[in-house]
Design a protein around this motif. Structure first.
Motif, PDB file in Angstrom:
ATOM      1  N   ASN A 145       0.805  -1.290   0.239  1.00 20.20           N
ATOM      2  CA  ASN A 145      -0.088   0.029   0.038  1.00 20.20           C
ATOM      3  C   ASN A 145       0.984   1.370   0.161  1.00 20.20           C
ATOM      4  OD1 ASN A 145      -2.678   0.225  -0.272  1.00 20.20           O
ATOM      5  ND2 ASN A 145      -3.188   0.672   1.673  1.00 20.20           N
ATOM      6  N   VAL A 146       1.872   1.167  -0.539  1.00 18.20           N
ATOM      7  CA  VAL A 146       2.864   2.231  -0.371  1.00 18.20           C
ATOM      8  C   VAL A 146       2.521   3.539  -1.156  1.00 18.20           C
ATOM      9  CG1 VAL A 146       5.157   3.163  -1.363  1.00 18.20           C
ATOM     10  CG2 VAL A 146       5.035   0.875  -0.142  1.00 18.20           C
ATOM     11  N   ILE A 147       1.592   3.194  -2.291  1.00 15.93           N
ATOM     12  CA  ILE A 147       1.092   4.562  -2.853  1.00 15.93           C
ATOM     13  C   ILE A 147      -0.236   4.512  -2.726  1.00 15.93           C
ATOM     14  CG2 ILE A 147       2.865   4.630  -4.752  1.00 15.93           C
ATOM     15  CD1 ILE A 147       0.931   3.686  -6.841  1.00 15.93           C
ATOM     16  N   GLY A 148      -0.968   3.955  -1.815  1.00 16.44           N
ATOM     17  CA  GLY A 148      -2.464   3.731  -1.670  1.00 16.44           C
ATOM     18  C   GLY A 148      -2.841   2.905  -2.642  1.00 16.44           C
ATOM     19  N   ARG A 149      -4.263   3.114  -3.216  1.00 15.58           N
ATOM     20  CA  ARG A 149      -5.121   2.534  -4.067  1.00 15.58           C
ATOM     21  C   ARG A 149      -4.506   3.313  -5.492  1.00 15.58           C
ATOM     22  NH1 ARG A 149      -9.645   3.939  -6.010  1.00 15.58           N
ATOM     23  NH2 ARG A 149     -10.049   5.417  -4.343  1.00 15.58           N
ATOM     24  N   GLY A 269       0.600   8.284  -3.939  1.00 16.13           N
ATOM     25  CA  GLY A 269       1.959   8.540  -4.245  1.00 16.13           C
ATOM     26  C   GLY A 269       1.912   7.930  -5.748  1.00 16.13           C
ATOM     27  N   THR A 270       3.350   7.645  -6.105  1.00 18.29           N
ATOM     28  CA  THR A 270       3.566   7.371  -7.502  1.00 18.29           C
ATOM     29  C   THR A 270       4.671   6.429  -7.534  1.00 18.29           C
ATOM     30  OG1 THR A 270       3.070   9.599  -8.107  1.00 18.29           O
ATOM     31  CG2 THR A 270       4.215   8.419  -9.767  1.00 18.29           C
ATOM     32  N   ILE A 271       4.618   5.373  -8.264  1.00 19.26           N
ATOM     33  CA  ILE A 271       5.647   4.495  -8.657  1.00 19.26           C
ATOM     34  C   ILE A 271       6.099   4.816 -10.144  1.00 19.26           C
ATOM     35  CG2 ILE A 271       6.746   2.178  -8.762  1.00 19.26           C
ATOM     36  CD1 ILE A 271       4.422   1.558  -6.814  1.00 19.26           C
ATOM     37  N   ARG A 288       4.323  15.121  -1.347  1.00 23.93           N
ATOM     38  CA  ARG A 288       5.411  16.041  -0.832  1.00 23.93           C
ATOM     39  C   ARG A 288       6.382  15.280   0.023  1.00 23.93           C
ATOM     40  NH1 ARG A 288       0.398  18.058  -0.400  1.00 23.93           N
ATOM     41  NH2 ARG A 288      -0.085  17.136   1.541  1.00 23.93           N
ATOM     42  N   GLU A 289       6.867  14.377  -0.621  1.00 23.89           N
ATOM     43  CA  GLU A 289       8.011  13.740  -0.270  1.00 23.89           C
ATOM     44  C   GLU A 289       9.101  13.503  -1.170  1.00 23.89           C
ATOM     45  OE1 GLU A 289       6.911   9.820   0.881  1.00 23.89           O
ATOM     46  OE2 GLU A 289       5.899  10.301   2.878  1.00 23.89           O
ATOM     47  N   PRO A 290      10.293  13.600  -0.996  1.00 21.73           N
ATOM     48  CA  PRO A 290      11.394  13.190  -2.245  1.00 21.73           C
ATOM     49  C   PRO A 290      11.287  11.832  -2.856  1.00 21.73           C
ATOM     50  CG  PRO A 290      12.501  12.980  -0.078  1.00 21.73           C
ATOM     51  CD  PRO A 290      11.037  13.167   0.277  1.00 21.73           C
TER      52      PRO A 290
END
Ligand SMILES: NC(=O)c1ccc[n+]([C@@H]2O[C@H](COP(=O)([O-])OP(=O)(O)OC[C@H]3O[C@@H](n4cnc5c(N)ncnc54)[C@H](O)[C@@H]3O)[C@@H](O)[C@H]2O)c1
Length: 356
Positions: A145-149, A269-271, A288-290
């Motif tokens: 779930n690092v970038i959510g759904r 987030g994004t992959i 808003r993360e690097p």
């Protein structure tokens, strides 16, 4: 200790056999041996046997299937022959690993799966995207779930095709006439998408011939003019439910491929995914993360080989387990590509499973 040594026969000693399978299968391994090679062009089979150390040489599939010592047939012929060659091999009670696409349609792929089941043999089919450490890392990130759904996915599996590739040492013209860019190149990106997200519910697709007259740029056929007769430009929108959409292209009409083949946008987030492996092949960025490198620690220059799909089948037989590269993805791909073709032909959205 298990002393099972499976005997492998390679059917089709053309480009992919020489580039990937024969070098990969001729490495010493106690669990299998390269027993036979076959090609309707007997000289090709003889040359392959001499170079890679196969014991027996055949000039037809019938000869391969009459050899009781053959356990596994590796089908490396052209697209339009796969169904017949795989079906005959399964009928003869051989285990089979086949290059993609396994068959021209979902119903025909299902027939082969059923035939393997009734004959009590195993069937595996490329593309082997699930063996990639890079892809497995992405699956872990999505599961964690690092970038959510996932919300919006971009997949590009395109280039100019083998007619323009600088490393081509074979005549590539048939790729532009037998199936086109989707089944030969697009199938890798589409396969990765389906392996990661499952089967889409609905697709909407356009396809066409964007560059009908071409000239082979490199290799033994360099300078040969040819006409493209199969779609060389395919783009689709795939809908996975819960509002999740994917934009896909599988084209031979793209001069320069983008750095990232896949981009997963999610609620958190994004992959980005691009390159064969190594930490930089997968980048992750939360809101808003690097950006951080999250790819596997493997070496991107590691001698990756398509023969790993056959190794997977051998290991499954020796250990009595399911294959990683079985037929589930081949079925999903065939159903999805059926729907894509039907959508392009009918000019409307098509539910996957209703493509034919
Ligand atoms: N060329 C590549 O780099 C590459 C890469 C990945 C996957 N593939 C896949 O590999 C498959 C084969 O592609 P290729 O480029 O090697 O094609 P190819 O035309 O170079 O090789 C096919 C070989 O099969 C032989 N053949 C044809 N009919 C036969 C028969 N009835 N019995 C025995 N041999 C027969 C031909 O004589 C030829 O040597 C395709 O599914 C393709 O999509 C190719």
């Amino acid at each position: 200790m298990n002393s099972l040594c499976l005997r492998v026969a390679v059917l089709g000693c053309g480009a992919v056999a020489h580039r990937w399978y024969l070098p990969g299968l001729s490495r010493p391994d106690a669990s299998y041996e390269l027993h036979a090679v076959a090609d309707i062009d007997r000289k090709r089979a003889e040359a392959a046997a001499a170079h890679y150390g196969a014991r027996r040489v055949y000039a037809s599939l019938d000869e391969v299937l009459s050899d009781d010592d053959v356990d596994i047939v590796v089908v490396l012929t052209r697209h339009r022959d796969h169904y017949d060659h795989v079906a005959a091999s399964l009928e003869a009670g051989k285990h089979v690993y086949a290059e993609k696409p396994l068959a021209p349609s979902g119903p025909l792929v299902r027939q082969l799966v059923e035939l393997a089941r009734t004959r009590g043999v195993k069937l595996g089919a490329a593309p082997q995207v699930m063996l990639s450490a890079r892809n497995r890392r992405v699956a872990e990130l999505l599961a964690a779930n690092v970038i959510g759904r996932p919300t919006l996915v971009r997949v590009t599996s395109s280039g100019f095709g083998p007619g323009d590739r600088p490393d081509v040492d074979y005549d590539p013209i048939w790729f532009y006439q037998d199936g086109g860019s989707l089944v030969s190149l697009g199938i890798y990106g589409l396969g990765t998408l389906l392996w990661l997200l499952g089967v889409p519910r609905t697709v909407s697709c356009f396809q066409g011939i964007a560059i009908p007259s071409r000239v082979v740029q490199t290799g033994p056929a360099a300078g040969t003019a040819y006409t493209v007769t199969a779609p060389d430009n395919v783009a689709a929108l795939l809908e996975f439910g819960d509002g999740c959409l994917a934009l896909f292209d599988g084209s031979y009409s793209v001069a320069n491929s983008p750095r990232f083949e896949l981009e997963f946008q999610g609620t958190r987030g994004t992959i980005w995914i691009g390159g064969f492996g190594g930490p930089d092949s997968v980048l992750v960025q939360g809101i808003r993360e690097p950006v951080r490198a999250a790819g596997p620690e493997d070496d991107p220059a590691h001698p990756w080989t398509l023969a790993w799909g056959v190794h997977d089948l051998v290991t499954a037989l020796v250990e009595g387990r399911e294959q990683a590269v079985g037929t589930r993805l081949a079925v999903a791909l065939a159903d999805t590509m059926d729907a894509m073709r039907a959508s392009a032909e009918r000019g409307r959205h098509v539910a996957v499973g209703a493509g034919r």
